[in-house]
Design an enzyme around this catalytic site. Sequence first.
Site, PDB file in Angstrom:
ATOM      1  N   ARG A 139       0.815  -1.214   0.000  1.00  0.00           N
ATOM      2  CA  ARG A 139       0.000   0.000   0.000  1.00  0.00           C
ATOM      3  C   ARG A 139       0.849   1.264   0.000  1.00  0.00           C
ATOM      4  O   ARG A 139       0.324   2.379  -0.164  1.00  0.00           O
ATOM      5  CB  ARG A 139      -0.945  -0.005   1.216  1.00  0.00           C
ATOM      6  CG  ARG A 139      -0.263   0.270   2.522  1.00  0.00           C
ATOM      7  CD  ARG A 139      -1.108  -0.110   3.721  1.00  0.00           C
ATOM      8  NE  ARG A 139      -2.192   0.807   3.995  1.00  0.00           N
ATOM      9  CZ  ARG A 139      -2.116   1.856   4.826  1.00  0.00           C
ATOM     10  NH1 ARG A 139      -0.963   2.129   5.417  1.00  0.00           N
ATOM     11  NH2 ARG A 139      -3.174   2.601   5.049  1.00  0.00           N
ATOM     12  N   ASN A 183       7.146  13.380   5.174  1.00  0.00           N
ATOM     13  CA  ASN A 183       6.976  11.974   5.533  1.00  0.00           C
ATOM     14  C   ASN A 183       7.041  11.098   4.280  1.00  0.00           C
ATOM     15  O   ASN A 183       7.696  10.054   4.243  1.00  0.00           O
ATOM     16  CB  ASN A 183       5.626  11.837   6.235  1.00  0.00           C
ATOM     17  CG  ASN A 183       5.332  10.479   6.808  1.00  0.00           C
ATOM     18  OD1 ASN A 183       4.582  10.360   7.767  1.00  0.00           O
ATOM     19  ND2 ASN A 183       5.862   9.416   6.239  1.00  0.00           N
ATOM     20  N   ARG A 192       4.398  17.253   7.978  1.00  0.00           N
ATOM     21  CA  ARG A 192       5.354  16.625   8.892  1.00  0.00           C
ATOM     22  C   ARG A 192       6.519  16.025   8.100  1.00  0.00           C
ATOM     23  O   ARG A 192       6.435  15.815   6.897  1.00  0.00           O
ATOM     24  CB  ARG A 192       4.684  15.537   9.725  1.00  0.00           C
ATOM     25  CG  ARG A 192       4.134  14.352   8.927  1.00  0.00           C
ATOM     26  CD  ARG A 192       3.532  13.305   9.863  1.00  0.00           C
ATOM     27  NE  ARG A 192       2.986  12.150   9.150  1.00  0.00           N
ATOM     28  CZ  ARG A 192       1.705  12.011   8.812  1.00  0.00           C
ATOM     29  NH1 ARG A 192       0.839  12.972   9.096  1.00  0.00           N
ATOM     30  NH2 ARG A 192       1.286  10.920   8.194  1.00  0.00           N
ATOM     31  N   ASP A 298       4.856   4.291  14.095  1.00  0.00           N
ATOM     32  CA  ASP A 298       3.408   4.484  14.182  1.00  0.00           C
ATOM     33  C   ASP A 298       2.713   3.124  14.091  1.00  0.00           C
ATOM     34  O   ASP A 298       2.597   2.588  13.000  1.00  0.00           O
ATOM     35  CB  ASP A 298       2.909   5.461  13.122  1.00  0.00           C
ATOM     36  CG  ASP A 298       3.508   5.215  11.727  1.00  0.00           C
ATOM     37  OD1 ASP A 298       4.570   4.573  11.594  1.00  0.00           O
ATOM     38  OD2 ASP A 298       2.898   5.695  10.762  1.00  0.00           O
ATOM     39  N   GLU A 482       7.174  -6.513   5.661  1.00  0.00           N
ATOM     40  CA  GLU A 482       7.434  -5.267   6.369  1.00  0.00           C
ATOM     41  C   GLU A 482       7.994  -5.479   7.766  1.00  0.00           C
ATOM     42  O   GLU A 482       8.895  -4.767   8.211  1.00  0.00           O
ATOM     43  CB  GLU A 482       6.123  -4.476   6.445  1.00  0.00           C
ATOM     44  CG  GLU A 482       6.226  -3.144   7.138  1.00  0.00           C
ATOM     45  CD  GLU A 482       4.864  -2.486   7.291  1.00  0.00           C
ATOM     46  OE1 GLU A 482       4.846  -1.272   7.503  1.00  0.00           O
ATOM     47  OE2 GLU A 482       3.828  -3.189   7.218  1.00  0.00           O
TER      48      GLU A 482
END
Length: 534
Positions: A139, A183, A192, A298, A482
């Site tokens: 994604r 980001n 950010r 996160d 990941e």
Amino acid sequence: MDDRDVSGSDPHARVSQVAPADPLTPADRYAELFVAVQCGRIFDDSKTFVDCIPRQDPEAILAAYRARKDTPGFDLASFVDEHFIPEREPFSNYVSPPEQPLRVHIDGLWDVLTRRPQQHPRYSSLLPLPYAYVVPGGRFRELYYWDSHFTMLGLAESGRPHLMRAMAGNFAYLIDTYGHVPNGNRTYYLSRSQPPVFAMMVDLFARYGVIRRSLDYLPQLRKEYAYWMAGADTLRPGEAHRSCVHLGDGTLLNRYWDERDTPREEAYLEDVLTARQSTRPAREVYRDLRAGAASGWDFSSRWLDDAQQLASIRTTALLPVDLNSFLFKLETQIARLSAMGGDIETSRHFQRKADERAQAIGRVMWDERAGAFFDFDWQRGRLCTALTAATVTPLYVGLASREQARRIARTVRQRLLSAGGIATTEIDSDQQWDHPNGWAPLQWLAKRGFDQYDETALAQDISDRWLKTVGKLYERKNKLIEKYSLIPMQAGAVGGGGGEYPLQDGFGWTNGVTRRLLRDSPRHSANQSRAQKP
């Protein structure tokens, strides 16, 4: 434009050909249509809509929505399908052949994960870039800041200096254009940044000969530093502004921050629901969720008052040890390059800043009894007590003492070393940056950091465990992912869990770190790991 078109000596080469970006985010652009789509859960993944490609001018789409939304029989899903195209993965012929070694598999993935400027559609949220770049996968179809540093480790080992050179040009372009590295290259990420690792990238570029002069990137390094330190000169003790916090004793350190205090657009409904579970003002929760995303972690119990409640997040109340270590590296890099360019006054100025930051990290964030570095809660005036893998970052940038490195090595071996590598935290939660998950960048920071302080046995042990983890899952699933579960009986058998979205395949930084570790450990069994036959 081909990625090989980048000049090795000029980070600004050919950027004039970049198409202008849409300055508005999807929430800004589509207003109440955006809220209706995200809250109506038209797509399973909130990121899908913000990445959609509009079929016509966004203003015309919004006008059509306002004209039709109250008519009998109006169907929002049909309207979205009529006016937007979900972004798809570019077509690829790549199929991992059975029996293919892990190293060869990684080498073949770079082309699959490479995107080029021609793939920047008009009116989408994608920020155009001048050169080719590598995305994480799944994604994540855009360039990510701190991911890219670890991805580049693999590009170097796979003989892709042209791609590294292209990405160097892209990061210089982003800083020149926006004043910082977002980001990711999406409009909704512009408010950010992420862990500031461009200074480390410059070292990597120079080490592998993909740039002619590190000094050419000094203007971008100084501009990025100005972004992180904005407002610092006017702060009084006890005050904070954006990323800067001035402690009562005069110490100046940094925190993660996001300019907006609204729900993240790529996780809009999720953030709204999280904020409803808190007694704090929703905007405080949104800001802390956004700052957590800026951290790269996160999310993690590291940022939470209650490890099991995301609504208790307080990211902006914490001074992270890894962020301040990376800023120490940025300061020393500016000092070094300024001296190289003959600007001795600036060099001394930034070296003083680096020395002051190193002293502050040692004074504020070191726990002598625990033998580790911790984040500091500046609002409550005390150290955080939860140990995380971020404790190794001062070693990675070289600001820890030899004795501190020895103590950290013992602490990590006793408390964070797991069957599959170094764990993210000691706390089990439903957040993905927590135990039992392991992440490639943390393995590299730990391995490299301990190596630099001659804790080579632990460094090799972490590397060996991680390679075994990645190799075992590759043999079973023919892919890299990941994040991985590191606990006994699962290490290398299953992927990591938790978080806001399903486990992603790909995967840029796993590929990069693993490829480099395979080179460093040529006799490790993972070098013989092969994809299974169907």
